[in-house]
Every structure is written in C-alpha cells, then in structure tokens.
Write a protein that holds these residues in place. Sequence first.
Motif, mmCIF file in Angstrom:
data_model
loop_
_atom_site.group_PDB
_atom_site.id
_atom_site.type_symbol
_atom_site.label_atom_id
_atom_site.label_comp_id
_atom_site.label_asym_id
_atom_site.label_seq_id
_atom_site.Cartn_x
_atom_site.Cartn_y
_atom_site.Cartn_z
ATOM 1 N N ARG B 45 -35.512 54.931 34.145
ATOM 2 C CA ARG B 45 -34.329 54.976 33.265
ATOM 3 C C ARG B 45 -33.291 53.930 33.685
ATOM 4 N NH1 ARG B 45 -31.942 60.647 32.055
ATOM 5 N NH2 ARG B 45 -33.556 60.596 30.459
ATOM 6 N N GLY B 46 -32.961 53.903 34.954
ATOM 7 C CA GLY B 46 -31.964 52.945 35.423
ATOM 8 C C GLY B 46 -32.468 51.517 35.353
ATOM 9 N N VAL B 47 -33.737 51.329 35.651
ATOM 10 C CA VAL B 47 -34.351 50.000 35.578
ATOM 11 C C VAL B 47 -34.276 49.474 34.151
ATOM 12 C CG1 VAL B 47 -36.560 48.787 35.694
ATOM 13 C CG2 VAL B 47 -35.878 50.325 37.547
ATOM 14 N N GLN B 48 -34.581 50.334 33.198
ATOM 15 C CA GLN B 48 -34.573 49.892 31.803
ATOM 16 C C GLN B 48 -33.161 49.523 31.345
ATOM 17 O OE1 GLN B 48 -37.341 53.195 30.055
ATOM 18 N NE2 GLN B 48 -37.836 51.297 28.986
ATOM 19 N N GLY B 49 -32.181 50.278 31.820
ATOM 20 C CA GLY B 49 -30.799 49.938 31.491
ATOM 21 C C GLY B 49 -30.414 48.586 32.061
ATOM 22 N N TYR B 50 -30.866 48.309 33.276
ATOM 23 C CA TYR B 50 -30.556 47.030 33.924
ATOM 24 C C TYR B 50 -31.219 45.868 33.179
ATOM 25 C CZ TYR B 50 -30.155 43.458 37.533
ATOM 26 O OH TYR B 50 -29.874 42.298 38.218
ATOM 27 N N LEU B 51 -32.500 46.040 32.868
ATOM 28 C CA LEU B 51 -33.210 44.978 32.161
ATOM 29 C C LEU B 51 -32.595 44.738 30.782
ATOM 30 C CD1 LEU B 51 -36.918 45.861 33.079
ATOM 31 C CD2 LEU B 51 -35.517 44.029 34.045
ATOM 32 N N GLU B 52 -32.208 45.830 30.140
ATOM 33 C CA GLU B 52 -31.584 45.699 28.815
ATOM 34 C C GLU B 52 -30.300 44.883 28.913
ATOM 35 O OE1 GLU B 52 -30.840 49.425 26.887
ATOM 36 O OE2 GLU B 52 -29.602 48.528 25.326
ATOM 37 N N SER B 53 -29.507 45.153 29.940
ATOM 38 C CA SER B 53 -28.245 44.423 30.087
ATOM 39 C C SER B 53 -28.492 42.938 30.358
ATOM 40 C CB SER B 53 -27.409 45.041 31.206
ATOM 41 O OG SER B 53 -28.023 44.818 32.461
ATOM 42 N N ALA B 54 -29.673 42.612 30.865
ATOM 43 C CA ALA B 54 -30.034 41.207 31.107
ATOM 44 C C ALA B 54 -30.754 40.596 29.912
ATOM 45 C CB ALA B 54 -30.920 41.110 32.351
ATOM 46 N N GLY B 55 -30.846 41.351 28.829
ATOM 47 C CA GLY B 55 -31.465 40.823 27.613
ATOM 48 C C GLY B 55 -32.966 40.940 27.566
ATOM 49 N N VAL B 56 -33.517 41.806 28.422
ATOM 50 C CA VAL B 56 -34.980 41.951 28.465
ATOM 51 C C VAL B 56 -35.375 43.313 27.914
ATOM 52 C CG1 VAL B 56 -36.992 42.135 29.995
ATOM 53 C CG2 VAL B 56 -35.244 40.380 30.413
ATOM 54 N N ARG B 57 -36.290 43.300 26.966
ATOM 55 C CA ARG B 57 -36.817 44.547 26.417
ATOM 56 C C ARG B 57 -37.808 45.151 27.403
ATOM 57 N NH1 ARG B 57 -40.198 45.296 20.695
ATOM 58 N NH2 ARG B 57 -40.107 47.577 20.645
ATOM 59 N N SER B 58 -37.802 46.457 27.518
ATOM 60 C CA SER B 58 -38.792 47.135 28.368
ATOM 61 C C SER B 58 -39.264 48.403 27.687
ATOM 62 C CB SER B 58 -38.209 47.461 29.751
ATOM 63 O OG SER B 58 -37.201 48.440 29.650
ATOM 64 N N ILE B 59 -40.509 48.732 27.957
ATOM 65 C CA ILE B 59 -41.105 49.971 27.438
ATOM 66 C C ILE B 59 -41.714 50.709 28.618
ATOM 67 C CG2 ILE B 59 -42.904 50.970 25.970
ATOM 68 C CD1 ILE B 59 -41.829 47.592 24.975
ATOM 69 N N ALA B 60 -41.261 51.933 28.844
ATOM 70 C CA ALA B 60 -41.828 52.766 29.908
ATOM 71 C C ALA B 60 -42.675 53.851 29.268
ATOM 72 C CB ALA B 60 -40.716 53.378 30.755
ATOM 73 N N GLU B 253 -32.706 53.367 43.366
ATOM 74 C CA GLU B 253 -32.038 52.065 43.491
ATOM 75 C C GLU B 253 -32.539 51.132 42.388
ATOM 76 O OE1 GLU B 253 -31.446 50.745 47.701
ATOM 77 O OE2 GLU B 253 -33.059 52.180 48.057
ATOM 78 N N PRO B 254 -32.256 51.484 41.153
ATOM 79 C CA PRO B 254 -32.884 50.758 40.034
ATOM 80 C C PRO B 254 -32.521 49.281 39.992
ATOM 81 C CG PRO B 254 -31.159 52.242 39.236
ATOM 82 C CD PRO B 254 -31.401 52.591 40.681
ATOM 83 N N GLU B 255 -31.280 48.947 40.292
ATOM 84 C CA GLU B 255 -30.894 47.538 40.169
ATOM 85 C C GLU B 255 -31.567 46.696 41.251
ATOM 86 O OE1 GLU B 255 -26.769 46.848 39.643
ATOM 87 O OE2 GLU B 255 -26.551 48.427 38.124
ATOM 88 N N ARG B 256 -31.655 47.250 42.452
ATOM 89 C CA ARG B 256 -32.287 46.507 43.542
ATOM 90 C C ARG B 256 -33.778 46.286 43.246
ATOM 91 N NH1 ARG B 256 -33.390 46.994 49.618
ATOM 92 N NH2 ARG B 256 -33.492 49.256 49.508
ATOM 93 N N TRP B 257 -34.398 47.294 42.646
ATOM 94 C CA TRP B 257 -35.822 47.158 42.316
ATOM 95 C C TRP B 257 -36.020 46.237 41.110
ATOM 96 C CZ3 TRP B 257 -39.405 48.198 38.414
ATOM 97 C CH2 TRP B 257 -40.758 48.178 38.818
ATOM 98 N N ALA B 258 -35.126 46.353 40.142
ATOM 99 C CA ALA B 258 -35.322 45.609 38.891
ATOM 100 C C ALA B 258 -35.010 44.126 39.030
ATOM 101 C CB ALA B 258 -34.441 46.213 37.793
ATOM 102 N N GLN B 259 -34.171 43.752 39.983
ATOM 103 C CA GLN B 259 -33.757 42.351 40.086
ATOM 104 C C GLN B 259 -34.948 41.403 40.283
ATOM 105 O OE1 GLN B 259 -30.817 41.039 39.489
ATOM 106 N NE2 GLN B 259 -31.537 38.956 39.917
ATOM 107 N N PRO B 260 -35.829 41.645 41.263
ATOM 108 C CA PRO B 260 -36.995 40.740 41.379
ATOM 109 C C PRO B 260 -37.934 40.819 40.190
ATOM 110 C CG PRO B 260 -37.087 42.516 43.026
ATOM 111 C CD PRO B 260 -35.751 42.600 42.379
ATOM 112 N N VAL B 261 -38.013 42.000 39.555
ATOM 113 C CA VAL B 261 -38.853 42.119 38.352
ATOM 114 C C VAL B 261 -38.272 41.252 37.240
ATOM 115 C CG1 VAL B 261 -39.733 43.707 36.591
ATOM 116 C CG2 VAL B 261 -39.598 44.449 38.990
ATOM 117 N N LEU B 262 -36.960 41.280 37.111
ATOM 118 C CA LEU B 262 -36.291 40.460 36.098
ATOM 119 C C LEU B 262 -36.527 38.971 36.368
ATOM 120 C CD1 LEU B 262 -34.276 40.034 33.750
ATOM 121 C CD2 LEU B 262 -32.429 40.178 35.458
#
Lengths: 272, 272
Positions: B45-60, B253-262
């Motif tokens: 949930r938090g990861v998807q919010g982070y990616l969305e804010s960076a303009g990236v679509r995600s589907i979990a 820690e969604p933002e820390r995990w999502a940053q390298p994924v982004l």
Amino acid sequence: MDSDSEPSNVDRLYVDGRFGQLHVRAASPAEATQKRPLLCFHLSPLSGIVYETWLGEMGKDRLALAPDTPGYGMSDPPETQPSIGDFAAAMGDLMDALELTEVDVMGYHTGSKICVELARQRPTQIKHLVLVSAPVYTDDELASQYAQMGEDRPPADDGSHLLEAWAGHWRWRGPEQSAAALMRIFPDALRGGERRPWGHRAAFSYQHTDHLPEVTQPVLVINPNDDLTAFTARIEPYLNNGRVVNMEHWGHGFLDSHPAEAGALIREFLNE
Amino acid sequence: MQSHERRGYITSPYGQLHFRDHGAPNSREAVLLLHQTAWSSVQFRGVQGYLESAGVRSIAVDTPGYGMSDGPAECPTIEDYASAIAPVVEHLDLECVVLAGHHTGSSIAAAMAPNLPAQLGGVVMHAPSLYTEQERRELLQMPHFDQTPKPDGSHWLKRWEFARGATAGKAKLTSTHLSVSMFFDTGPTEWHGHHAVFGFDLESALKKITAPVLVMSNTGDMSHEKTQRTLALRPDFEYTELDGGTVYIVYEEPERWAQPVLEFTQRVAARG
C-alpha cells in the motif's frame, strides 16, 4: 443444522460510492427473476463475509448482495467518524450504481440500523426490512455497550489484544457455530486499526426507538439467542408495521448453520 | 501521502483474482507487485502511494489463495501462480511491465518472466529463495502450523509469539498484527505459497532471464544470506542492499524499499 458447507457461487465486485469503492459480494440465479433484490448489511466490526453462505441461499431465486460497510472489509473508509445516515447513504449509492429501483433489505446488529435509516432515506424504494436484532437500550446499558465496543484496542506486545477479541467472539458464538466457521469470519473483525470502532460508535449514536416508529414498510425482527437478545425483546412497541420472531435455537452463525430454515422464514415474509 | 487506489477482480483459473491499481489508469507502463507468503497486496500500500507520487503506475496482485483472490484446493506450483496472474497484464492492456516480487513474489516473478516476452521491461526480486536441492527436500518435509482453533484462543497467541520471534521483536506491532491476522484469514492452506517456492526450480528460471534484473535484500531479513547465492549465479544482475529492516520492510518502510525500485523502473524506461 441444515448446512455447514463452504459458501459457493458468490462473486465479488466493486462499485463506486461517496466514500470511494464499495466492495460487494453477490449471488444470483442463472436465469433472470422477477423477485426484488435483497441487500444485506453486516454487523460491526465484520464484513459481508458473514453473509457468504446466506447469499448462496437467497441467490437461488433473486439477486442477493452483501456490501462491506464503508471502512470495513475491502470498502474504502470515510475520512472521519461516519453516522448511520452516512452508511445508509452509501448503500443508496450502491442501489443507484446497480440501477436497483426497488429492494428488500436485511441487517444484522449495526446493519439493522442501516436498514431503518435507508428505509427513511428512500421510503418508496425499500419494500421490506428484515432486522436481525433491534436493540433498545437504557442510558446505562448504552454507556456500557459503548465502553465495551466503542473504543479501539491497539495491538499489544504480548498478543493479549488477540486473546481478548477472540474471547469476545467465542463467548457469544452460536450454539451450532463451529470453531472453523468462527475462524472464517473472525480475521475480518481484526481489520481497520483505529477505525475499527467506528461502526459501533455510529450504531450506538442511532436509536431504533427514535426512528423505527417512522418506518411504514413491513418489518420482520428476528431475535436470536445472542448478545442482543434481552435488548431486542423490548422492540415490539416501537414497530409500526412489523412483528418479532424469537428464535431461541439460533445464535451467531445461524445464517451458516440454518440457511434453508432462515430462507423459508424470510421468503415467506418477503412474499407477503 | 494521498493516493487513489482502484481495486478490482479478473477471472482466474481458480475463481477471482484481486488486484490494487495505483497511478494513471491510462498509463500502459506499470510495476506489477507480487507479495510474500502469507501476506496480500496490502503489503504494497505505501509502496504504491510512493510510486504514484513519482508518476509511476503500479498494480499489486493478491496471489491465488491469499488476500481476496480465490485459490486452488490443492497446492499449486509457482508456474501455476504465474499463469494465473499473467492475464492481469492483458486485462489492463499494459505494454511494458516491471515485475517486482518480495520473497515468494520473487519466485513468481522469475516464473512469469518468460510468459511476457513482449511486455517485460525488467524484474525486481527481493530475497529470491535460491535453495539447494537438499534444502528444498527438507523444507518440504517441515510440518505445517496447526491452525486448529482453540477455545482459549491459544492458536492466535502461538502464532503471535512465532511472528514476534521471527523478527526478534523488531517488527512494528501493527505489521505483526497484520501478518498474523492474514495468516489465519488465508486459512489452513496458508502453506501453499511456501511449498510452491520449495518445489520450484528457481536456479533454472534465473539462468533463463534475459531482461534487466535488480536483486534486493535487507540485512535484517532472515533470507539475506541466501540472497547472495543469486548474485553468485548471476553476477550480471544489479544489486541493492538495505541496512536493517525486517521481513516486513516493504510494509514498514515503503519509501526506502520503493526508491530503488523506482530508479530501476526509470532506468528500464529510459532504455526503451
């Protein structure tokens, strides 16, 4: 007991409402039917999962729907503490989204109050109400109920919050509610975090004694042997067009353990 | 962080498959997120919010049998999971997908990669479970957790204590609560995902991947050491190591995990 089987033929879908997406379980017969759809509203703090077996029963001859109340199950929550009026309006959104012009409604505990309010909000569209429990409280009883169920219990390091929640459900499990059947629904009672008590708070702020006398549609109150039995026994004077049936051999889970018997009772009422 | 989640279902071989979609719905590029056992898409949930804010679509996606997705009665293989989830890509009309899996999700991502020759942009695998043949045989022999409900709720306490112990008490209480409640919500088939992993020939699957791959791990994850085996097998894979964290790092820690994924996703997109 006429069934303890797993639910079947129940699909899940989302529709848009005023608080976001509403998650809905649905069952319907293979061929179109002239019978009115039945909307089923659950008790707090659970979800439409309590109706899965029941939808399979009522879906044999009509469209039967069980939405998750906003903030419960998979339905989006309101941003702030909702009222029963808010919950009922969201259920009206569901009716509009699915273009349901006339429906019958059924509500379990908190859901019974959503039924009454929806009948007030949409008096020409709601044709029958089935209320599983319709409690009448004294001020002291209401304060006690609120103290027991209106507060959040955050997770504890020793896991005691789980034991407390389980004990509450185990104490009031129905006479034929198996432990496996209880386990199927209980995890949904653990969701929601700080919002978990919102359903109970809304319910305790809405009194059947204030609103049920305004309802002119036919009302069937089912009073099973559960935690609201004594309070529901006081409802009859407030029924304008209804009756109470006492079902001492039913308790929580009766829709799983007695779907055919409950179906016969409720179909007879809905066909009146 | 404000986000706008759209949830939905598609038909799968086992019934319905549930997913959460964040970001621009008309974007045909997306990250497809695959969770660990016995969690669900809520993990992201938090990861998807982070990616969305960076303009990236995600589907979990909820893996079949977990979250709100229907599952098979018998234990499936990782390839079965991959086959059941892959149609989401076509359903959402995606033309470029980065598969991002965590634990069991890593194995599913590795199995899905060959199924998406035209759409696959890259693969992210957090703590891929590369076991030896002997380890896999031994893991498949391990007894399942006894979910038998006990009147005193001790089955809940036993699992709570297991979950607290597995993270040496470092995990947040809220994520431990979520983990335990989802474990029982999944029911007696909670072990399917792990068994599918133990039965999967990940080594062969890793050798076949030709798309760009980012391997991730966090030093507080119990599988951290085993992650190095994948890097030894495929030294051409990129690697990002996060310090500390728990097995719930994606949720906690969604933002820390999502940053390298982004960043990986952006690199993949830049390559065209």
